[in-house]
Design a protein around this motif. Structure first.
Motif: not given
Ligand SMILES: [Zn+2]
Length: 382
Positions: A273-282
């Motif tokens: 469901n998306g969020h790949r970049d935000e979660i990887s960044h976190a």
């Protein structure tokens, strides 16, 4: 017996350097002792690599748990609505055991949280077998040995005791190539810490007993060529990281914004469901490890043809254990762990016996070439 190949699970090159066990050191001086690069996985993926000469993204065995193409029906799903991390899973454990008894729920899914249990499947590694999981499509070392007209047997010894010694002697009397595996030093490293005095004591005792056993075997079969190796090293655990809560606090809920399988040091991540970049960044900001970039996957041998092992992989920094994880219900870290970036010194395996062959292994997968050369050597002698 012509060839003796011994794997001591979980003994790192650094531990040999540190404790200088006289049996291994003395043999290393005579036949060569070198470090070997291991693989970014656990024994579940390393043994299949040693026995097949292929990397995990070639033979496709990596971690024991992987994502199913479609979720199965799980009776325990509603348990995921309950809050908490440990108590909940213990409750799920009991519920699973009851359901299993009633024949309503099939396998025991370790410590996977109930809300995501239906997503995962397991290849149970049976380390007492060579290979530990069925690998019908790859050329195994056992087949190579057989093809050169040799006989072989694999002896897995829970401990190096009298029973094991008798088994090894008996087997050596009827085969050309004897492969032996000892898992108990790995356990000692986890429980005592790989660099602790207590571990050193256990290691010296093991080394002395093993040296005696090999000496006896080489006396009975003086032409035996002996090799010793390990599958990975062992790292002292210094910190623990609760990645699951860390992400939850930032609004990323397991099973909603992302799916993950948390091993002790590696997290497989899926982003439906998306969020790949935000979660990887976190995760990269956490200070406990990093998410590999896709162009690094090939060099870590994680270039899998499908998504079963993850879209991205988080690797904990050397010495960080992920707690909680989905492998055990422990809420405290081990003293020793493995499964870190193979570039870390403490992860290195060892190999003894290189002076007896032409091939010079640099990683654990190359051990296959050592065994192959030994089998061909024997073929020439016949
Ligand atoms: Zn282990």
């Amino acid at each position: 017996m012509q060839h003796l190949f011994i794997v001591i699970d979980g003994i790192g090159y650094d531990q040999i350097e540190r404790f200088q066990p006289s049996g291994l050191i003395e043999r290393g001086k005579r036949t060569g002792l070198v470090p070997l690069t291991t693989l970014l996985t656990y024994s579940s993926g390393i043994y299949p690599s040693i026995w097949s000469g292929q990397y995990p993204d070639q033979h496709l065995v990596w971690t024991e748990f992987f994502r199913r193409p479609a979720p199965r029906r799980a009776v325990t799903g509603p348990l995921g609505l309950l809050p908490g991390k440990y108590l909940l899973r213990k409750a799920a454990y009991v519920a699973l055991a009851v359901l299993k008894r009633l024949g309503m729920e099939q396998p025991e899914y370790a410590a996977i949280p109930p809300q995501v249990q239906s997503c995962f499947d397991r290849v149970q590694s049976q380390y007492w077998n060579l290979p530990p999981v069925p690998m019908p499509a790859v050329p195994l070392i056992s087949q190579k040995i057989e093809r050169s007209g040799q006989t072989w047997e694999y002896v897995f010894c829970e401990a190096l005791d009298q029973r094991a010694e008798r088994r090894i002697h008996d087997t050596a009397a009827r085969v050309d190539t004897l492969l032996v595996c000892f898992p108990d030093m790995d356990k000692a490293g986890h429980e005592l810490g790989p660099m602790s005095a207590a571990f050193g004591e256990a290691f010296h005792a093991f080394d002395a007993r093993l040296a005696r056993l090999i000496a006896e075997l080489e006396q009975r079969w003086p032409d035996t060529v002996t090799f010793l190796c390990s599958d990975h090293g062992m790292t002292t655990v210094t910190r623990q990281f609760d990645a699951w809560s860390y992400l939850e606090q930032r609004g990323f809920r397991l099973g909603h914004e992302y799916l993950a399988f948390i091993n002790s040091t590696i997290i497989s991540l899926w982003f439906d469901n998306g969020h790949r970049d935000e979660i990887s960044h976190a995760l990269n900001q956490s200070g406990y490890g990093r998410v590999l970039s896709p162009d690094e996957h090939a060099s870590y041998h994680l270039d899998f043809p499908d998504r079963r092992y993850g879209d991205r992989f988080f690797v904990a920094d050397e010495g960080v254990e992920l707690i909680p994880n989905f492998i055990s219900l422990a809420n405290q870290a081990n003293y020793g762990m493995h499964g870190y970036d193979p570039a870390c010194s403490s992860t290195r395996a060892f190999f003894i016996g290189g002076k007896q062959v032409d091939v010079q292994p640099s990683d654990v997968v190359d051990l296959y070439d050592v065994l192959t050369e030994a089998a061909v050597m024997a073929d020439c002698l016949v």
